[in-house]
Design a protein around this motif. Structure first.
Motif, PDB file in Angstrom:
ATOM      1  N   ASP A  80      -1.142 -11.979  63.485  1.00  0.00           N
ATOM      2  CA  ASP A  80       0.180 -11.975  62.855  1.00  0.00           C
ATOM      3  C   ASP A  80      -0.052 -11.992  61.358  1.00  0.00           C
ATOM      4  O   ASP A  80      -0.857 -12.774  60.860  1.00  0.00           O
ATOM      5  CB  ASP A  80       0.961 -13.214  63.290  1.00  0.00           C
ATOM      6  CG  ASP A  80       2.359 -13.215  62.710  1.00  0.00           C
ATOM      7  OD1 ASP A  80       3.300 -12.878  63.435  1.00  0.00           O
ATOM      8  OD2 ASP A  80       2.506 -13.536  61.515  1.00  0.00           O
ATOM      9  N   HIS A 109       1.571 -13.084  58.901  1.00  0.00           N
ATOM     10  CA  HIS A 109       1.893 -14.287  58.119  1.00  0.00           C
ATOM     11  C   HIS A 109       0.919 -15.435  58.326  1.00  0.00           C
ATOM     12  O   HIS A 109       1.200 -16.580  57.976  1.00  0.00           O
ATOM     13  CB  HIS A 109       3.339 -14.700  58.360  1.00  0.00           C
ATOM     14  CG  HIS A 109       4.268 -13.709  57.744  1.00  0.00           C
ATOM     15  ND1 HIS A 109       4.819 -12.686  58.470  1.00  0.00           N
ATOM     16  CD2 HIS A 109       4.667 -13.535  56.464  1.00  0.00           C
ATOM     17  CE1 HIS A 109       5.544 -11.935  57.662  1.00  0.00           C
ATOM     18  NE2 HIS A 109       5.466 -12.411  56.441  1.00  0.00           N
ATOM     19  N   SER A 163      11.800 -19.548  61.258  1.00  0.00           N
ATOM     20  CA  SER A 163      10.615 -18.730  60.974  1.00  0.00           C
ATOM     21  C   SER A 163       9.507 -19.542  60.319  1.00  0.00           C
ATOM     22  O   SER A 163       9.741 -20.622  59.784  1.00  0.00           O
ATOM     23  CB  SER A 163      10.944 -17.522  60.086  1.00  0.00           C
ATOM     24  OG  SER A 163      10.815 -17.866  58.726  1.00  0.00           O
ATOM     25  N   CYS A 164       8.311 -18.963  60.333  1.00  0.00           N
ATOM     26  CA  CYS A 164       7.154 -19.667  59.778  1.00  0.00           C
ATOM     27  C   CYS A 164       7.270 -19.847  58.266  1.00  0.00           C
ATOM     28  O   CYS A 164       6.485 -20.573  57.666  1.00  0.00           O
ATOM     29  CB  CYS A 164       5.869 -18.930  60.135  1.00  0.00           C
ATOM     30  SG  CYS A 164       5.878 -17.205  59.624  1.00  0.00           S
ATOM     31  N   ASN A 196      11.080 -13.961  56.251  1.00  0.00           N
ATOM     32  CA  ASN A 196      10.251 -13.359  55.204  1.00  0.00           C
ATOM     33  C   ASN A 196      10.387 -11.851  55.055  1.00  0.00           C
ATOM     34  O   ASN A 196       9.810 -11.264  54.166  1.00  0.00           O
ATOM     35  CB  ASN A 196       8.789 -13.707  55.483  1.00  0.00           C
ATOM     36  CG  ASN A 196       8.462 -13.546  56.960  1.00  0.00           C
ATOM     37  OD1 ASN A 196       8.818 -12.544  57.572  1.00  0.00           O
ATOM     38  ND2 ASN A 196       7.816 -14.538  57.535  1.00  0.00           N
ATOM     39  N   CYS A 216       9.864 -17.882  67.182  1.00  0.00           N
ATOM     40  CA  CYS A 216      10.028 -16.959  66.051  1.00  0.00           C
ATOM     41  C   CYS A 216      11.481 -16.492  65.930  1.00  0.00           C
ATOM     42  O   CYS A 216      11.948 -16.156  64.842  1.00  0.00           O
ATOM     43  CB  CYS A 216       9.119 -15.747  66.218  1.00  0.00           C
ATOM     44  SG  CYS A 216       7.381 -16.156  66.077  1.00  0.00           S
ATOM     45  N   HIS A 250       6.390 -15.722  69.703  1.00  0.00           N
ATOM     46  CA  HIS A 250       7.171 -14.528  69.348  1.00  0.00           C
ATOM     47  C   HIS A 250       8.332 -14.233  70.306  1.00  0.00           C
ATOM     48  O   HIS A 250       9.412 -13.881  69.872  1.00  0.00           O
ATOM     49  CB  HIS A 250       6.253 -13.302  69.262  1.00  0.00           C
ATOM     50  CG  HIS A 250       5.496 -13.220  67.986  1.00  0.00           C
ATOM     51  ND1 HIS A 250       4.549 -14.151  67.625  1.00  0.00           N
ATOM     52  CD2 HIS A 250       5.560 -12.341  66.964  1.00  0.00           C
ATOM     53  CE1 HIS A 250       4.060 -13.832  66.438  1.00  0.00           C
ATOM     54  NE2 HIS A 250       4.660 -12.733  66.006  1.00  0.00           N
ATOM     55  N   CYS A 268      13.702 -14.141  63.321  1.00  0.00           N
ATOM     56  CA  CYS A 268      12.834 -13.570  62.284  1.00  0.00           C
ATOM     57  C   CYS A 268      12.438 -12.159  62.685  1.00  0.00           C
ATOM     58  O   CYS A 268      12.342 -11.267  61.855  1.00  0.00           O
ATOM     59  CB  CYS A 268      11.592 -14.430  62.094  1.00  0.00           C
ATOM     60  SG  CYS A 268      10.362 -13.634  61.054  1.00  0.00           S
ATOM     61  N   VAL A 269      12.204 -11.969  63.982  1.00  0.00           N
ATOM     62  CA  VAL A 269      11.720 -10.665  64.453  1.00  0.00           C
ATOM     63  C   VAL A 269      12.543 -10.162  65.637  1.00  0.00           C
ATOM     64  O   VAL A 269      12.466  -9.012  66.027  1.00  0.00           O
ATOM     65  CB  VAL A 269      10.204 -10.752  64.770  1.00  0.00           C
ATOM     66  CG1 VAL A 269       9.950 -11.676  65.945  1.00  0.00           C
ATOM     67  CG2 VAL A 269       9.573  -9.395  65.019  1.00  0.00           C
ATOM     68  N   HIS A 276       1.928 -20.626  63.105  1.00  0.00           N
ATOM     69  CA  HIS A 276       1.663 -20.987  61.707  1.00  0.00           C
ATOM     70  C   HIS A 276       2.248 -22.345  61.326  1.00  0.00           C
ATOM     71  O   HIS A 276       1.942 -22.882  60.262  1.00  0.00           O
ATOM     72  CB  HIS A 276       2.201 -19.910  60.772  1.00  0.00           C
ATOM     73  CG  HIS A 276       1.739 -18.538  61.147  1.00  0.00           C
ATOM     74  ND1 HIS A 276       0.457 -18.295  61.590  1.00  0.00           N
ATOM     75  CD2 HIS A 276       2.382 -17.356  61.173  1.00  0.00           C
ATOM     76  CE1 HIS A 276       0.347 -17.000  61.881  1.00  0.00           C
ATOM     77  NE2 HIS A 276       1.500 -16.413  61.638  1.00  0.00           N
ATOM     78  N   ARG A 335      14.600  -4.973  60.979  1.00  0.00           N
ATOM     79  CA  ARG A 335      13.713  -6.074  61.335  1.00  0.00           C
ATOM     80  C   ARG A 335      14.411  -7.086  62.254  1.00  0.00           C
ATOM     81  O   ARG A 335      13.858  -7.540  63.237  1.00  0.00           O
ATOM     82  CB  ARG A 335      13.231  -6.764  60.052  1.00  0.00           C
ATOM     83  CG  ARG A 335      12.542  -8.102  60.265  1.00  0.00           C
ATOM     84  CD  ARG A 335      11.112  -7.937  60.705  1.00  0.00           C
ATOM     85  NE  ARG A 335      10.449  -9.235  60.832  1.00  0.00           N
ATOM     86  CZ  ARG A 335       9.183  -9.387  61.147  1.00  0.00           C
ATOM     87  NH1 ARG A 335       8.420  -8.338  61.364  1.00  0.00           N
ATOM     88  NH2 ARG A 335       8.646 -10.568  61.261  1.00  0.00           N
TER      89      ARG A 335
HETATM   90  S1  SF4 Z   1       8.294 -16.466  62.515  1.00  0.00           S
HETATM   91 FE1  SF4 Z   1       8.369 -14.283  62.051  1.00  0.00          FE
HETATM   92  S2  SF4 Z   1       6.801 -13.933  60.523  1.00  0.00           S
HETATM   93 FE2  SF4 Z   1       6.442 -15.928  61.438  1.00  0.00          FE
HETATM   94  S3  SF4 Z   1       4.942 -15.586  63.045  1.00  0.00           S
HETATM   95 FE3  SF4 Z   1       6.968 -15.442  63.968  1.00  0.00          FE
HETATM   96  S4  SF4 Z   1       7.517 -13.281  63.853  1.00  0.00           S
HETATM   97 FE4  SF4 Z   1       5.783 -13.576  62.479  1.00  0.00          FE
END
Ligand code: SF4
Lengths: 210, 463
Positions: free
Chosen positions: B127, B129, B345-346, B426, B404, B61, B407-408, B108, B432
């Motif tokens: 998490d 996802h 992202s995942c 996502n 990550c 993250h 994405c975050v 993930h 976000r």
């Molecule tokens: S890529 Fe985004 S959605 Fe996937 S685990 Fe990381 S923060 Fe969570």
């Protein structure tokens, strides 16, 4: 964990649906140690300007709702990420319950671990409650967990559903891990059977340490 | 007659209380740099990790995508949680793919890649996802800090059995249409609340035709439909994917595992609480226009016009979103200018995603800042072996380290205020990707099409 039995508090109406956990608690605050408290981060970007001054139109910044202990929201409250910090931000702010017509699943589960009660009522009831609160700013709502009722400002009572497990642990303020550890023999029995039934789950190359 | 979900659920049930609550055994737990709160709870109670061999950890993250040196994580708190993960995994003997390990990546992506994620199992991670892993035919769901603490201490979690939903996707997808478009279409159809309280099983010929990586993209966004988890019953595609992965079963155990996994698909006639059907051949490349993942539109469409809404509440909601997103009612989506592109992202950062992106990237040069963060360091290396990094760099993309990332935005990779980002992630929630950021969710190929033109474009025009 704090017990939850009967709770009476000023209720704040918040009509927006889809209050996701990113709104409740922006990601940049996720790392704060639990002991430092999360109250200042609740709805951070909706509630405060960049210079940390308050946005006057946000409900929790308005005089009648500053000490709200309950929020009446809309549908899909707490959707999105699994961050339990979203619940901490609410409880640390003195809010112990949100009434909505639906909740994000993970948020719903996380809530109970923190003595926070998410109450599901029909959308029409939720809208009616909000209308009452708007008409009577600062009005109070009483939630009785034992009886599973919400007492509205107009004196009407609305019943709600909750699983027995969650109800029990909230009423008694139980520590879940403590309860589960009482089931340690069952877990060990399961593990032995699982190991022989699914041997690949513990055999090398998976590291096995006992 | 049981569903795939029920078979796995029953196989991991330790006990069921009278009130219906199930104590579910967790076969695999994935930890990341956000797991520090849970480890702290454990330390506060002075409890050990019950099964350190069943937890696997990697920081994702908050890691820097400019460099994987610890000291290059600019934020002090962020750096500390990455260090804490190293310390906690070392203390308890948990397998850890740290920043200096090629196996590091988004949890993930790493789980399936390493063969840690296996069919027929239960898997949790802190998490939402985590649903991604369902692509392998397992029950995988996200939990909060208290539940992670519970899993570390007891290797179990208390759960109420969710309801079950089957989403059947018939037909075949056309050229330029991807797994991302399938899941966006599903969310657009059922809504962000449509699967609340349910686990989704994705079925039908269009799902069967997907690779495991594509199924991961679909399962990943189950959570955006409100579902607790998403899964695809294991089949030959699954077995071929798992075989030979570092932590996958071998030898006689492999044969036993396969024999069991073959029994997992839902029995014909098994009952689902909800059924939804979609025709894949009707799908076109999609994108989101609003601030909820259910706000999807085909690239051939227009920004919705609130004036055409009869319900006043809905009208106001759309207007609010257009104001936030800076869009004009009725505007052609292909006329919407984009400021920046994020591929990662995942949801969409695996090697097949990068190949799809590179296939378009080789056709031009980026017009706007565009970055790519591979899902794992191994994905990055594989892409470099195939020369994809060169294609991206030649086209003007920034080629970053794995994490990550945007994405975050926890690592500082942020979209600026009022900036419009075409993102393969996502969530298009307000704020976000950064304060006041305007996020549009798209497939990797569509993201590249936006990068090369500076506005949203139909990727089929590039094929
Ligand atoms: S890529 Fe985004 S959605 Fe996937 S685990 Fe990381 S923060 Fe969570």
């Amino acid at each position: 964990m704090d017990k939850f039995t009967v709770f009476t508090a000023v209720a704040a109406p918040y009509e927006k649906p889809n209050v996701d956990t990113d709104q409740l608690l922006p990601a940049r605050f996720l790392r704060r140690p639990r002991s430092e408290g999360y109250q200042t981060f609740l709805f951070r970007d909706l509630r405060y300007n960049d210079d940390n001054s308050e946005k006057p139109d946000f409900v929790l910044n308005q005089a009648p709702y500053r000490n709200a202990g309950i929020m009446v929201a809309d549908r899909a409250f707490g959707g999105g990420s699994s961050r339990e910090q979203a619940v901490w931000a609410l409880t640390d702010s003195g809010i112990r319950s949100v009434i909505a017509s639906s909740f994000g699943d993970i948020f719903y589960n996380n809530a109970f671990k923190n003595g926070f009660l998410p109450v599901r009522l029909d959308q029409a009831v939720v809208e009616d409650l909000r209308a009452q609160l708007l008409k009577n700013p600062g009005a109070r709502i009483t939630i009785d967990l034992e009886k599973q009722t919400v007492l509205a400002p107009d004196g009407k009572t609305h019943g709600f559903d909750i699983g027995g497990f969650h109800k029990q642990s909230m009423l008694l303020g139980l520590d879940e891990v403590g309860v589960t550890l009482l089931n340690d023999p069952e877990i060990s029995t399961f593990e032995t059977a699982y190991k022989s039934r699914r041997p690949w789950m513990s055999a090398p190359p998976r590291p096995e340490r006992g | 007659m049981k569903t795939c979900f029920e078979k796995i659920w029953d196989d991991h049930t330790v006990l069921v209380r009278e009130d219906g609550q199930t104590l579910l055994y967790i076969a695999t737990h994935l930890a990341h740099d956000g797991s520090s709160h849970a480890f702290n709870f454990l330390a506060n109670k002075n409890l050990p990790v019950r099964r350190p061999d069943l937890t696997f950890a990697t920081p994702d993250h908050g890691v820097s995508t400019l460099s994987h040196k610890l000291e290059d994580i600019p934020d002090l708190e962020q750096r500390q949680v990455v260090q804490t993960l190293t310390r906690n995994t070392g203390k308890f003997g948990i397998t850890h793919f740290g920043l200096d390990d090629d196996r590091q990546g988004i949890a993930h992506v790493v789980g399936p890649e390493q063969g840690i994620t296996l069919p027929g199992t239960t898997l949790v991670c802190g998490d939402s996802h985590t649903s991604t892993h369902g692509a392998l035919g397992c029950i995988a769901f996200g939990v909060g800090a208290s539940d992670i603490y519970h899993v570390l201490a007891t290797q179990t979690t208390w759960q109420r059995k969710p309801k079950q939903m089957r989403v059947t996707v018939n037909g075949t997808i056309g050229k330029g249409v991807t797994a991302k478009d399938i899941i966006l279409a599903i969310i657009g159809k059922v809504g962000t609340n449509g699967a609340t309280g349910h686990v989704i099983e994705y079925a039908g010929p269009a799902i069967r035709a997907l690779s495991i990586e594509e199924r991961a993209t679909v399962c990943n966004m189950s959570i955006e439909a409100g579902a607790r988890a998403g899964m695809v019953a294991p089949d030959e595609t699954t077995f071929a994917y798992v075989k030979g992965k570092p932590f996958a079963p071998t030898g006689a155990n492999w044969d036993k595992a396969i024999a069991y996994w073959k029994t997992l698909p839902s029995d014909p006639g098994a009952k689902f609480d909800l059924e939804v059907t979609l025709d894949a051949s009707e799908l076109v490349p999609m994108l989101t226009w609003g601030t909820s993942p259910e706000d999807v539109a085909p690239i051939t469409g227009r920004v919705p016009d609130p004036a055409k809404e009869s319900d006043p509440k809905r009208r106001q909601a759309i207007q609010d979103q257009l104001d936030y997103m800076g869009l004009q009612p009725g505007q052609l989506l292909t006329d919407v200018k984009v400021d920046r592109v994020f591929i990662g992202s995942c949801t969409n950062s695996r090697i097949e995603d990068l190949r799809a992106a590179a296939a378009i990237a080789r056709k031009g040069k980026v017009k706007i800042p565009s970055m790519i963060s591979p899902g794992s360091t191994l994905v990055k290396k594989q892409a470099e072996k195939e020369g994809l990094d060169k294609i991206f760099k030649d086209a003007g993309f920034e080629w970053r380290e794995s994490g990550c990332s945007m994405c975050v935005g926890m690592n500082g990779d942020l979209v600026g205020p009022k900036e419009r980002c075409a993102s393969t992630s996502n969530r298009n929630f307000r704020g976000r990707q950064g304060k006041e950021a305007r996020t549009h969710l798209v497939s990797p190929a569509m993201a590249v099409a936006a990068a090369l033109t500076g506005h949203f474009a139909d990727v089929r025009d590039f094929l």
